[in-house]
Design a protein around this motif. Structure first.
Motif, PDB file in Angstrom:
ATOM      1  N   GLU A  14      65.408  60.084 -76.550  1.00 39.30           N
ATOM      2  CA  GLU A  14      66.684  59.749 -75.928  1.00 39.30           C
ATOM      3  C   GLU A  14      67.067  58.331 -76.327  1.00 39.30           C
ATOM      4  O   GLU A  14      66.228  57.423 -76.349  1.00 39.30           O
ATOM      5  CB  GLU A  14      66.586  59.862 -74.411  1.00 39.30           C
ATOM      6  N   GLY A  17      71.827  57.337 -74.016  1.00 40.28           N
ATOM      7  CA  GLY A  17      72.356  58.471 -73.266  1.00 40.28           C
ATOM      8  C   GLY A  17      72.414  59.769 -74.044  1.00 40.28           C
ATOM      9  O   GLY A  17      72.843  60.798 -73.497  1.00 40.28           O
ATOM     10  N   ARG A  19      70.419  62.786 -76.410  1.00 37.08           N
ATOM     11  CA  ARG A  19      69.128  63.394 -76.735  1.00 37.08           C
ATOM     12  C   ARG A  19      69.190  63.853 -78.181  1.00 37.08           C
ATOM     13  O   ARG A  19      70.046  64.667 -78.559  1.00 37.08           O
ATOM     14  CB  ARG A  19      68.833  64.576 -75.800  1.00 37.08           C
ATOM     15  N   SER A 111      78.325  55.181 -77.068  1.00 33.87           N
ATOM     16  CA  SER A 111      77.725  53.850 -77.168  1.00 33.87           C
ATOM     17  C   SER A 111      76.776  53.714 -78.345  1.00 33.87           C
ATOM     18  O   SER A 111      76.219  52.640 -78.575  1.00 33.87           O
ATOM     19  CB  SER A 111      76.958  53.527 -75.875  1.00 33.87           C
TER      20      SER A 111
END
Length: 245
Positions: A14, A17, A19, A111
């Motif tokens: 991860e 945020g 995966r 992000s």
């Protein structure tokens, strides 16, 4: 940043945020054939199943043409993943949600920024190697207030690692494909991905705080394993950087 390694080149982590899953290989052990002859042999099952993954946002696929990087179950998995990042040629072959990244090309995912970086799947220049083993891509993941993560893909070139270090080093976590795989009829049997000593050199070049090695077990053409990695990193004074858990 926990990284779960499933065996072969497959790891789940991860980041920002998201995966992310590297080169998915979940087939049972067995032989792979092409043109009526055996080309590769998987020797051990993955340490978990596709069902164990949970939701995956992105697959980071170094290349799609070799079953030790994308096997049958891994290929099926791609249909359920929103985005697969891979080589430009691989994206054309896979279609669907696959997107190709050229060298130094970036994509923003919220992000997280993922940048495609050079990788050469054998000894020699890209011009010499790619006609034999195909195009490969590595990845660097960055983001505001996030550590830098490098996923090497099937790379055998320390010169490529130096280019990446110049742009992105030091690296917090390097997921390095190793195993010194050799195919006797290719490049006089020279490794087509980093051997253990080269992996330690790559860690030093990158200034990596942590190295998570993958792609060193579960396939018959891998010629160096866990013990070789420990020996090489210990000899290089980098044993504390090696994360084999």
């Amino acid at each position: 940043m926990p990284v779960r390694v499933f065996g072969g080149p497959t790891a789940l982590f991860e980041f920002g945020g998201l995966r992310l899953l590297t080169d998915p290989t979940f087939d049972a052990p067995g032989d792979y054939e092409r043109g009526g002859r055996r080309i590769l042999t998987k020797t051990a099952p993955a340490s978990g199943s596709v069902a164990d993954l949970g939701h995956v946002d992105v697959v980071l696929l170094s290349h799609d043409e070799h079953p030790d990087n994308l096997d049958n179950s891994g290929r099926a998995l791609l249909a359920d993943v929103p985005l697969t990042l891979t080589t430009p040629g691989g994206a054309q072959r896979l279609g669907g949600n696959a997107k190709g990244l050229a060298d130094w090309e970036s994509i923003d995912l919220g992000s997280v920024t993922v940048t495609g970086v050079p990788a050469i799947h054998g000894p020699g220049s890209r011009e010499e190697v790619e006609p034999v083993t195909g195009q490969v891509v590595g990845f660097v993941l960055t983001g505001s207030a996030l550590p830098t993560v490098y996923v090497s893909g099937d790379n055998a070139s320390l010169d490529a690692v130096r280019e990446i270090a110049e742009r992105f080093g030091p690296v917090d976590t390097a997921i390095l494909f190793a195993g010194a795989p050799r195919i006797s009829v290719l490049f006089d049997g020279a490794p087509i991905v980093l051997d253990s000593a080269q992996a330690a050199d790559a860690a030093k070049i990158l200034g990596a705080r942590r190295v998570v090695p993958v792609h060193y077990d579960s396939w018959g053409h891998f010629t160096e394993g866990r013990d070789d990695l420990v020996t090489a990193f210990t000899s290089a004074g980098l044993a504390d950087r090696l994360d084999l858990d």
